[in-house]
Scaffold this motif. Structure first.
Motif, PDB file in Angstrom:
ATOM      1  N   PRO A 207       0.769  -1.191  -0.029  1.00 55.87           N
ATOM      2  CA  PRO A 207       0.098   0.049   0.059  1.00 55.87           C
ATOM      3  C   PRO A 207       0.924   1.310  -0.048  1.00 55.87           C
ATOM      4  N   ARG A 208       0.404   2.160  -0.680  1.00 51.06           N
ATOM      5  CA  ARG A 208       1.171   3.634  -0.838  1.00 51.06           C
ATOM      6  C   ARG A 208       0.140   4.739   0.073  1.00 51.06           C
ATOM      7  N   ARG A 209      -0.931   4.869   0.206  1.00 50.63           N
ATOM      8  CA  ARG A 209      -1.572   5.680   0.734  1.00 50.63           C
ATOM      9  C   ARG A 209      -3.114   5.010   1.209  1.00 50.63           C
ATOM     10  N   PHE A 210      -3.665   5.275   2.300  1.00 52.51           N
ATOM     11  CA  PHE A 210      -4.776   4.785   2.834  1.00 52.51           C
ATOM     12  C   PHE A 210      -5.221   6.020   3.724  1.00 52.51           C
ATOM     13  N   ARG A 211      -6.507   5.658   3.902  1.00 49.64           N
ATOM     14  CA  ARG A 211      -7.525   6.609   4.834  1.00 49.64           C
ATOM     15  C   ARG A 211      -8.170   5.913   5.960  1.00 49.64           C
ATOM     16  N   TRP A 212      -7.928   6.521   7.156  1.00 50.57           N
ATOM     17  CA  TRP A 212      -8.481   6.002   8.492  1.00 50.57           C
ATOM     18  C   TRP A 212      -8.929   7.049   9.381  1.00 50.57           C
ATOM     19  N   ARG A 213      -9.968   6.768   9.693  1.00 53.13           N
ATOM     20  CA  ARG A 213     -10.843   7.798  10.749  1.00 53.13           C
ATOM     21  C   ARG A 213     -10.791   9.078   9.964  1.00 53.13           C
ATOM     22  N   GLY A 214     -11.232   9.199   8.729  1.00 52.08           N
ATOM     23  CA  GLY A 214     -11.403  10.330   7.949  1.00 52.08           C
ATOM     24  C   GLY A 214      -9.848  11.260   7.657  1.00 52.08           C
ATOM     25  N   GLN A 215      -9.060  10.455   7.905  1.00 51.59           N
ATOM     26  CA  GLN A 215      -7.472  11.414   7.559  1.00 51.59           C
ATOM     27  C   GLN A 215      -6.719  10.500   6.600  1.00 51.59           C
ATOM     28  N   VAL A 216      -6.191  11.035   5.608  1.00 52.88           N
ATOM     29  CA  VAL A 216      -5.442  10.411   4.407  1.00 52.88           C
ATOM     30  C   VAL A 216      -3.999  10.362   5.114  1.00 52.88           C
ATOM     31  N   HIS A 217      -3.425   9.314   4.999  1.00 54.77           N
ATOM     32  CA  HIS A 217      -1.918   9.062   5.271  1.00 54.77           C
ATOM     33  C   HIS A 217      -1.024   8.531   3.969  1.00 54.77           C
TER      34      HIS A 217
END
Length: 536
Positions: free
Chosen positions: A463-473
């Motif tokens: 994975p290179r980018r993910f969204r968790w609890r409304g925030q993109v990492h």
């Protein structure tokens, strides 16, 4: 062929009492239900069952059930086909064993020592004590009446050896006594305490009675059973034990001496200040007893007898073995806040039923830890008193490689192996392994893995980018995968395997995520992503 005598070659002065509790399990159930033998306990067909691989089986049955054709060892479904009105209860073999041990100690009124004769019998050495009961017949009568008064059906016999006494109790006349010169030739070979397979072999050879073994050469029997080392599978060993030719080791049941102290007060006390003083004295007395045995208390029980006969009881469990009287008294003091002394307390007793080895040591080593506050064990004890035993827990490993099942939370006071020092050592080992680069899984796991949306993944699956609890990492670094297969022995076949990754975002925060399933694995749609842990 050579003949062998069927009685001991020389008279034996030793006398053994064998007690066979014919219906131990069903008698215990009947007593627990408050029923009498021959009346409520046998009026309705009732059986005890245990779970087996082929379904519930009958382990014991009362007289009414046996009269209807119910047999021990049959499947419950077959038994109910014969007796549709059969009522059942779960068997309690652990309780039966505990009751048998208690009866073994109680039976020492007839002899200096007693032993268990599993699964439902006792052995008592009554050598030289029969004259106290008017002879051996009077001893058997007294034992039978005493057991009947306690609600147990029993068959008893006395003989020079434990094997002979067992044979008479199970297959002889009730209350039989074997005197020097008597023999047991007429008893069946099963009276030798042989397993059913060996009894079947002897019957096929035409040997049905103990006396018939004397017509067979000993060498012939030795060759036939030379590969059977267990006594229950070798009739020669059992026969020699029966006749007293070889010793039969028996393990006596010894009472456990529980540390106990008590104070009988000259005048009943009602005020709390006086009770605290008595409690402090009891704790100091008990600590001296524990020091003499190099023990520490883990569980303590305080009993207070009131003038009107009521007994007030308080129980305390400690996180670690302790001999600190001030600490024990302070913990018990919190349990006495709701005490109603009534007209006064005239007797106080303190006992420690659960103890652990605690050798003497210099307290200066603990003084440094307690100089700035309270030691960990004392802190845990105070938290348990304030919050309750279920509110203070510790993690313990489980036999599972699935992360959320790899540990469970148990009470700090629940297991005898619980040790605060051991807990600290495990935490120190975990910290040192992480510092050495050996710890790959996070210490903090979420209570439930939370779904994340992977917005972009490289062709190799990272994975290179993910969204968790409304925030993109944005993922700066990723390591993996660590593949964990499902536990096929406890899960359905549709459960998918997991690929775990250790990742770090652009701000230096590290996460533990996994992909549930593989593309085209035939166990569902597209794989899903979850976040399960956080690195410190």
């Amino acid at each position: 062929m050579t003949d062998r005598p069927s009685s001991p070659s020389r008279p034996s002065s030793r006398r053994i009492l064998s007690i066979w509790l014919v219906r131990l399990a069903i008698d215990r159930w009947r007593l627990a239900e408050g029923l009498r033998a021959g009346e409520g306990g046998d009026a309705v067909p009732h059986a005890l069952i245990s779970e087996t691989a082929h379904g519930p089986r009958i382990t014991a049955a009362n007289a009414a059930a046996l009269a209807e054709g119910v047999q021990v060892g049959t499947v419950l479904a077959d038994a109910r086909a014969l007796c549709p009105a059969l009522a059942v209860s779960p068997a309690d073999p652990v309780g039966d064993r505990a009751a048998l041990e208690a009866l073994a100690l109680w039976a020492q009124r007839w002899g200096p020592w007693s032993a268990l004769d599993l699964p439902d019998g006792l052995v008592v050495d009554v050598t030289g004590v029969a004259h106290l009961f008017g002879g051996e017949a009077g001893l058997i009568k007294d034992a039978a009446q005493s057991l009947a008064a306690r609600g147990f059906a029993a068959r008893l016999a006395i003989a020079p050896t434990a094997g002979a006494a067992w044979a008479l109790a199970h297959y002889g006349q009730e209350g039989a006594i074997l005197h020097p010169g008597d023999n047991l030739d007429a008893l069946p070979v099963a009276a030798l305490r042989l397993d059913p397979a060996t009894v079947l072999v002897l019957r096929r050879l035409g040997l049905k009675r103990i006396g018939e073994l004397s017509g067979v050469a000993r060498d012939a029997l030795a060759r036939r059973f030379r590969n059977h080392k267990a006594p229950a599978a070798n009739p020669l060993i059992r026969l020699d034990q029966l006749l007293g030719r070889v010793p039969e080791p028996l393990l006596p049941v010894l009472p456990v001496d529980v540390p106990l102290v008590q104070r009988r007060l000259m005048e009943p006390i009602r005020h709390r200040s006086l009770l605290d003083q008595v409690l402090g004295d009891l704790c100091a007395d008990l600590v001296r007893v524990l020091e003499g045995r190099a023990l520490g208390a883990r569980r303590l029980e305080l009993a207070l007898w009131k003038v009107d006969g009521e007994v007030l009881q308080r129980r305390l469990e400690l996180a670690a073995a302790s001999r600190d009287p001030a600490h024990i008294a302070a913990l018990f003091g919190r349990k006495l806040d709701d005490l109603d002394a009534g007209f006064g307390i005239e007797l106080a007793r303190l006992r420690a039923p659960w103890t652990e080895p605690l050798p003497l040591s210099q307290r200066d080593f603990e003084a440094a830890a307690e100089a700035h506050g309270t030691s960990l064990a004392a802190c845990i004890d105070r938290l348990v008193i304030r919050l309750g035993p279920d509110a203070v827990r510790r993690p313990t490993p489980r036999a599972s490689h699935v992360p959320e099942r790899a540990q469970k939370w148990v009470s700090l006071l629940g297991a005898p192996s619980t040790s605060v020092d051991g807990l600290l050592h495990r935490l120190a080992d975990a910290a040192s392994s992480r510092e050495a680069g050996q710890g790959h899984r996070p210490l903090k796991l979420l209570d439930r893995a939370e779904p994340i949306a992977v917005l972009y993944a490289s062709p190799d699956g990272l994975p290179r980018r993910f969204r968790w609890r409304g925030q993109v990492h944005e993922i700066a670094r990723a390591e993996g995968p660590e593949r964990i297969a499902p536990e096929w022995w406890r899960e359905r076949s549709t459960v998918r395997l997991r690929d775990y990754y250790r990742i770090e975002d652009g701000e230096g925060r590290r996460y533990w995520i996994y992909r549930n399933g593989l593309p085209d694995d035939g166990r569902g749609g597209i794989p899903e992503w979850f976040l399960q842990g956080l690195y410190a």
